[in-house]
Write an enzyme that holds these catalytic residues in place. Structure first.
Site, PDB file in Angstrom:
ATOM      1  N   CYS A 231      -8.628  17.169  22.365  1.00 24.86           N
ATOM      2  CA  CYS A 231      -7.781  15.659  22.670  1.00 24.86           C
ATOM      3  C   CYS A 231      -6.620  15.469  21.618  1.00 24.86           C
ATOM      4  CB  CYS A 231      -8.829  14.658  22.324  1.00 24.86           C
ATOM      5  SG  CYS A 231      -9.563  14.606  20.714  1.00 24.86           S
TER       6      CYS A 231
ATOM      7  N   SER B  42     -19.170   2.899  -8.123  1.00 28.29           N
ATOM      8  CA  SER B  42     -20.386   2.458  -7.537  1.00 28.29           C
ATOM      9  C   SER B  42     -21.085   1.148  -8.391  1.00 28.29           C
ATOM     10  CB  SER B  42     -21.159   3.469  -7.324  1.00 28.29           C
ATOM     11  OG  SER B  42     -22.521   3.502  -7.029  1.00 28.29           O
TER      12      SER B  42
ATOM     13  N   HIS C 299     -25.805  -0.279  -1.954  1.00 24.78           N
ATOM     14  CA  HIS C 299     -27.197  -0.032  -2.642  1.00 24.78           C
ATOM     15  C   HIS C 299     -28.192  -1.062  -2.924  1.00 24.78           C
ATOM     16  CE1 HIS C 299     -25.761   3.902  -4.485  1.00 24.78           C
ATOM     17  NE2 HIS C 299     -24.649   3.293  -4.127  1.00 24.78           N
TER      18      HIS C 299
ATOM     19  N   SER D  63     -19.959   7.564  -0.767  1.00 21.68           N
ATOM     20  CA  SER D  63     -21.382   7.999  -0.299  1.00 21.68           C
ATOM     21  C   SER D  63     -21.724   6.859   0.849  1.00 21.68           C
ATOM     22  CB  SER D  63     -22.357   7.838  -1.158  1.00 21.68           C
ATOM     23  OG  SER D  63     -22.206   8.765  -2.027  1.00 21.68           O
ATOM     24  N   ALA D  64     -20.911   5.699   1.062  1.00 22.42           N
ATOM     25  CA  ALA D  64     -21.024   4.806   2.151  1.00 22.42           C
ATOM     26  C   ALA D  64     -22.239   3.727   1.991  1.00 22.42           C
ATOM     27  CB  ALA D  64     -20.661   5.482   3.592  1.00 22.42           C
ATOM     28  N   ILE D  65     -22.668   3.727   1.003  1.00 15.06           N
ATOM     29  CA  ILE D  65     -24.107   3.246   0.737  1.00 15.06           C
ATOM     30  C   ILE D  65     -24.162   1.703   0.079  1.00 15.06           C
ATOM     31  CG2 ILE D  65     -26.178   3.258  -0.590  1.00 15.06           C
ATOM     32  CD1 ILE D  65     -25.816   6.347  -0.498  1.00 15.06           C
TER      33      ILE D  65
ATOM     34  N   GLU E 252       0.724  -1.057  -0.221  1.00 14.47           N
ATOM     35  CA  GLU E 252       0.048  -0.189   0.150  1.00 14.47           C
ATOM     36  C   GLU E 252       0.852   1.215   0.069  1.00 14.47           C
ATOM     37  OE1 GLU E 252      -3.292   1.059  -0.249  1.00 14.47           O
ATOM     38  OE2 GLU E 252      -2.289   3.080  -0.028  1.00 14.47           O
TER      39      GLU E 252
ATOM     40  N   ILE F 195     -13.569   0.032 -10.388  1.00 13.47           N
ATOM     41  CA  ILE F 195     -14.617  -0.564  -9.372  1.00 13.47           C
ATOM     42  C   ILE F 195     -15.173   0.722  -8.903  1.00 13.47           C
ATOM     43  CG2 ILE F 195     -14.992  -2.066  -7.481  1.00 13.47           C
ATOM     44  CD1 ILE F 195     -13.722  -3.458  -9.763  1.00 13.47           C
TER      45      ILE F 195
ATOM     46  N   LYS G  83     -28.053  19.413 -16.468  1.00 10.00           N
ATOM     47  CA  LYS G  83     -27.118  18.735 -15.510  1.00 10.00           C
ATOM     48  C   LYS G  83     -26.691  19.559 -14.548  1.00 10.00           C
ATOM     49  CE  LYS G  83     -24.857  15.268 -17.996  1.00 10.00           C
ATOM     50  NZ  LYS G  83     -23.602  14.902 -18.773  1.00 10.00           N
TER      51      LYS G  83
END
Lengths: 495, 442
Positions: A463, A358, A49, A45-47, A31, A356, A252
């Site tokens: 913190c 959505s 689908h 978007s952390a979804i 990495e 890769i 658009k």
């Protein structure tokens, strides 16, 4: 020497590694960043689908369906928070009304469970804060939300628990095959690694990696940037479903935005969609942040945008394919409509996992299964790893424990009684756990993403110093050397 | 379950003053809860002077103000729990606390919530651009520089000309960090004139008014800021590796939110007795509103301490007179004299006479400040075998030309504990007749 080397520790690379750790294989992940999940996988978007967008007969649709079969088990094994919130695709003022019916029909074809079309009254019953201009909506109860970082780190940690090696800060700069038909992978720090199989999960850089070793330069990545805004938890109840907006095909500028709950209780707004050449610059712009806020206001007029905590940007790794025009014989670019998951046409043992976009997050576990299958086929006989342990437990969230458990934790380890992050109630115990486990935090951003320290209302003003001092002590790194993220992001300057 | 008459949450200026006032009013069973490892709260990181002229009758540094109140707390045998965090307060005033010994529940007759404020941060301004390291709030920069002495950067831009911004400007300069500019959105300086003079003018730091940062550049570390004039939209780019923000404070609402107390648009809902939506729970200090003087924070604490005492004794809410420093006494165009609580507004007339003073001391003060350009300096010194640093100050103002050399000497020294507040750390520094003295006990 490794059996398999994976380039890229995003969500796909990490799930591929975990899948391969089910076999007796020596696996290495390289990495280039200072942490896993640092680029495409991190900012999206952390979804999860529901699948009404997928075109039938694509590998996307195939992976998609497979992922939905296994995702509950995977989330339970890896202790990943996955909330089935449901979603609404909303048409405001009849804009894009037709697409709701189209997507409904597509959803029925794809066997998406429970989808239905809602009229104005039903929309408001489900989501009272949605605009009364919402005339029609497509409801999909199986849409869900995850924390993409948690998903990636869980897969990578579990892979490492099962024997996979991860090397961070290792940017691949050259690949060749040596006399023994092994891949020779050269990194920027001059280290070389050798492997029988090479898997390209390098996200935005998959084209570069492919072109280092293969003469079949059949694709390029044309990243599309997306900017997002995060709102305070005070705004967390504005919607309970993921809200999509239909887009106007002609205009658009009237592109919709997503208003989505997150697993941490905040609200996420976005994304924009911008073509870009710089795929390392995740800056946000006034223009796009305004666009997002205006879009959110259109669908949720009562949303309080004073409660913005932060904004960020990410990239969709969209791919273009180079195709020969049948009539003219010229090479032309066309947008890839599907994922690229296949062995190279000219380099044996080299697998590209590219483009890769959505719903890549949703599909990652199924893609990983498929890639592992390819690896086993190429290598021939591969023994199963009998000691593979599919389970992983996340860092305990003191905040979510009941009082009795809190007491027990403190009694067995007093560092759980030391609250470091006031806003999110994160204890020193959680910080120590996040640092010392496999695939642990080595940077402050890494610690934030694993524990949510500094991600609350005050954004770390109370913190940060405490957290840095704990990291310095535990990792035995002088405090001046500690980084926010990658090299060059140190907090303090040496003399 | 433990029972207490009064639990005070937060041991900054307001909490300590509230506890002392309740004790004075005859409440004996008091517990002060503090999340840090010492009393005093944010005062401990505010090593500059200007505190206490009204409330304590002396011009003090933050640590001295904290220590004077703390000493009174200990002398009055008020119980203190340090390193203890308040999670929430229930409807029936059960306070849930956590520390390294476990979770504690205390049922109180009354609770005073004095958890102060938090700083607004740059992300709340929705400034577009990248998110590199090198962006600190003034308060975080104080912690880093004053409490630890880590080098925060090389070239800084300060956003906001409030008092914290001005004070941090001088602090950075004396720490060998170049301040490229102070950016202020209004057309006038936010902080007081004296701070502006001593922290900015003394060092010729440019102030860019009517402007804000409209973009942050840099991938890993800050590389530059783009500053936009909001009147004419003109932009300029300033290279820097550090941004210090001083864009205001806002009440710290974590405990009220966790306790489901009523909140009206980022403010705690309270009645005229500072009682919030749970009966018998009172608020004081910066959690109620943002004060510009710590003296007023203490007065507010005293006031609420009395109300809580009456409530504990009689279950009644009683009207009590509230003291607040007369705002008109704070100089807007002149220099506020810091010799005594009168706080005279001193000015020099066109004929050169000094005006506005009620006594002779004011003339001396003005001469030192303006004519002789003498400056008090505060800093911290390394403590042997500790990561903490000892706050220090000059015993009297020093000629300006000596301050860099003096700070350099202070930076390179180390002290061993024990030290008492007022102890001389360096005698007669640079033969100026000025001593460097400790601002707290260690």
């Amino acid at each position: 020497m490794y059996d398999v080397c994976i380039i890229g520790a995003g969500v796909v690379g990490s799930f591929v590694a975990r899948e391969l750790s089910k076999y007796k294989l020596k696996v290495l992940i390289l990495e280039k960043n200072s942490d896993v999940c640092s680029e495409v996988s991190k900012a999206n978007s952390a979804i999860f689908h529901s699948g009404y967008n997928n075109k039938p007969n694509t590998i996307k649709a195939k992976y998609y369906n497979r992922s939905h079969e296994i995702i509950d088990q995977i989330c339970s094994d890896l202790d990943i928070e996955y909330k089935k919130t449901g979603s609404l695709l909303v048409s405001i003022n009849n804009l894009g009304r037709d697409s709701i019916y189209e997507k409904y029909e597509n959803g029925v074809k794809n066997n998406v469970p429970g989808i239905k079309i809602l009229q104005k009254k039903e929309i408001l019953e489900l989501e009272p804060n949605i605009s009364d201009q919402a005339t029609l909506a497509l409801y999909a109860p199986t849409t869900g939300i995850v924390n993409p970082f948690e998903m990636t780190v869980a897969a990578c940690e579990n892979a490492m628990e099962n024997g996979v090696e991860l090397k961070l800060n290792c940017e691949v700069i050259g690949i060749s095959k040596n006399n023994e038909d092994l891949f020779e992978i050269k990194c920027k720090d001059n280290n070389k690694y050798f492997s029988k199989i090479l898997i390209n999960c390098a996200g935005l850089y998959t084209d570069k990696i492919n072109n280092m070793i293969s003469n079949d330069k059949f694709f390029e990545i044309a990243p599309k940037k997306g900017q997002y805004i995060v709102l305070d938890k005070l705004e967390g109840n504005i919607v309970s479903n993921v809200i999509f907006m239909t887009k106007d095909k002609e205009d658009k500028k009237k592109r919709g935005v997503i208003v989505s709950p997150t697993t941490s209780g905040n609200i996420l707004l976005g994304p924009s969609a911008e073509d870009t050449k710089e795929n390392d610059n995740t800056f946000t712009t006034e223009k796009k942040l305004n666009f997002i806020q205006n879009g959110a206001k259109r669908v949720c007029p009562s949303i309080n945008l004073d409660n913005v905590i932060t904004s960020f940007a990410g990239f969709r790794p969209n791919a273009n394919l180079f195709v020969k025009n049948k009539d003219t014989g010229e090479i032309e670019k066309e947008k890839a409509k599907d994922f690229i998951v296949k062995q190279s046409s000219d380099v044996a043992g080299f697998i590209n996992v590219a483009g890769i976009k959505s719903p890549g997050l949703t599909c990652a576990p199924a893609i990983a299964e498929d890639v592992a299958k390819m690896v086993v086929e190429i290598l021939g006989k591969v023994e199963k790893n009998e000691s593979f342990n599919p389970k992983r437990k996340k860092v305990v969230k003191f905040k979510n424990l009941d009082e009795e458990s809190r007491n027990e934790f403190i009694k067995s380890n007093k560092s759980y009684g030391n609250i470091i992050c006031n806003c999110e109630l994160i204890t020193e115990g959680e910080i120590l756990d996040a640092i010392h486990r496999k695939c642990g935090a080595t940077t402050l951003d890494g610690l934030k993403r694993r524990t949510r320290i500094g991600m609350g209302r005050c954004q770390g003003n109370f913190c940060t110093l405490k957290a840095l001092e704990i990291m310095s002590r535990e990792l035995k790194i002088p405090i001046e050397k500690l980084q926010k993220s990658n090299q060059g992001s140190e907090f303090f300057m040496g003399e | 379950m433990e029972y207490r008459d009064l639990v005070v949450i937060g041991a900054g200026a307001s909490g300590l003053s509230a506890a002392l006032s309740a004790k004075n009013d005859g409440i004996d069973d008091i517990l002060i809860v503090e999340k840090d490892d010492m009393l005093g709260g944010i005062l401990n990181q505010c090593i500059h002077q200007g505190f206490g002229v009204h409330y304590l009758g002396e011009n003090l540094t933050g640590p001295e103000y904290a220590q004077i109140l703390s000493q009174k707390v200990y002398q009055n045998d008020i119980d203190v729990m340090l390193n203890t965090f308040c999670i929430d307060i229930s409807e029936d005033k059960i306070v849930t606390l956590t520390n390294e010994d476990g979770v504690h529940k205390i049922k109180a007759k009354s609770v005073i919530l004095s958890v102060g404020a938090r700083e607004r941060h740059i992300k709340e301004l929705k400034i577009p651009g990248s998110r590199p390291s090198g962006v600190y709030t003034g308060g975080l920069a104080q912690q880093i520089l004053n409490k630890r002495g880590y080098k925060i950067g090389k070239e800084a831009v300060i956003l906001g000309s409030g008092d914290i911004g001005l004070i941090m400007c001088r602090r950075l300069i004396l720490n060998n960090i170049k301040v490229k500019a102070i950016i202020e959105i209004n057309d006038k300086i936010g902080g007081n004139k004296r701070n502006f003079k001593e922290c900015v003018e003394d060092f010729d730091i440019p102030v860019i008014k009517n402007s804000t940062i409209c973009e942050i550049k840099g991938t890993e570390r800050v590389e530059a800021v783009v500053v936009k004039n909001i009147k004419n939209d003109e932009k300029q780019t300033i290279k820097c590796d550090t941004i210090i923000t001083s864009i205001g404070l806002t009440p710290n609402l974590t405990v009220p939110i966790n306790s489901n107390m009523k909140i009206d648009s980022k403010k705690i809902n309270m009645d005229k007795y500072n009682q919030c939506s749970i009966e018998g729970v009172f608020c004081c200090g910066n959690i109620c509103k943002i004060y510009s003087l710590v003296d007023d924070v203490s007065y507010d604490g005293e006031y609420v301490g009395k109300i809580a005492s009456e409530y504990i004794k009689s279950k009644k809410l009683v009207d009590i007179d509230k003291v607040e420093v007369d705002k008109s006494s704070i100089a807007t165009d002149g220099i506020t004299c810091l010799i005594c609580p009168n706080g005279c507004n001193l000015k020099q007339s066109s004929t050169g006479d000094i005006e506005g003073n009620l006594c002779e001391k004011g003339i001396e003060f003005f001469k030192d400040e303006i004519i002789n350009k003498k400056r008090s300096i505060t800093s911290t010194v390394k403590i042997k075998n500790s990561k903490d640093r000892l706050p220090i100050k000059t015993s009297k103002p020093l000629e300006f030309k000596y301050i860099y050399e003096a700070v350099n000497i202070i930076d390179n020294m180390e002290v061993s504990s024990p030290v008492k507040m007022g102890d001389i750390i360096i005698e007669n520094i640079l033969n100026t007749g000025v001593n460097i003295v400790s601002c707290r006990d260690i």
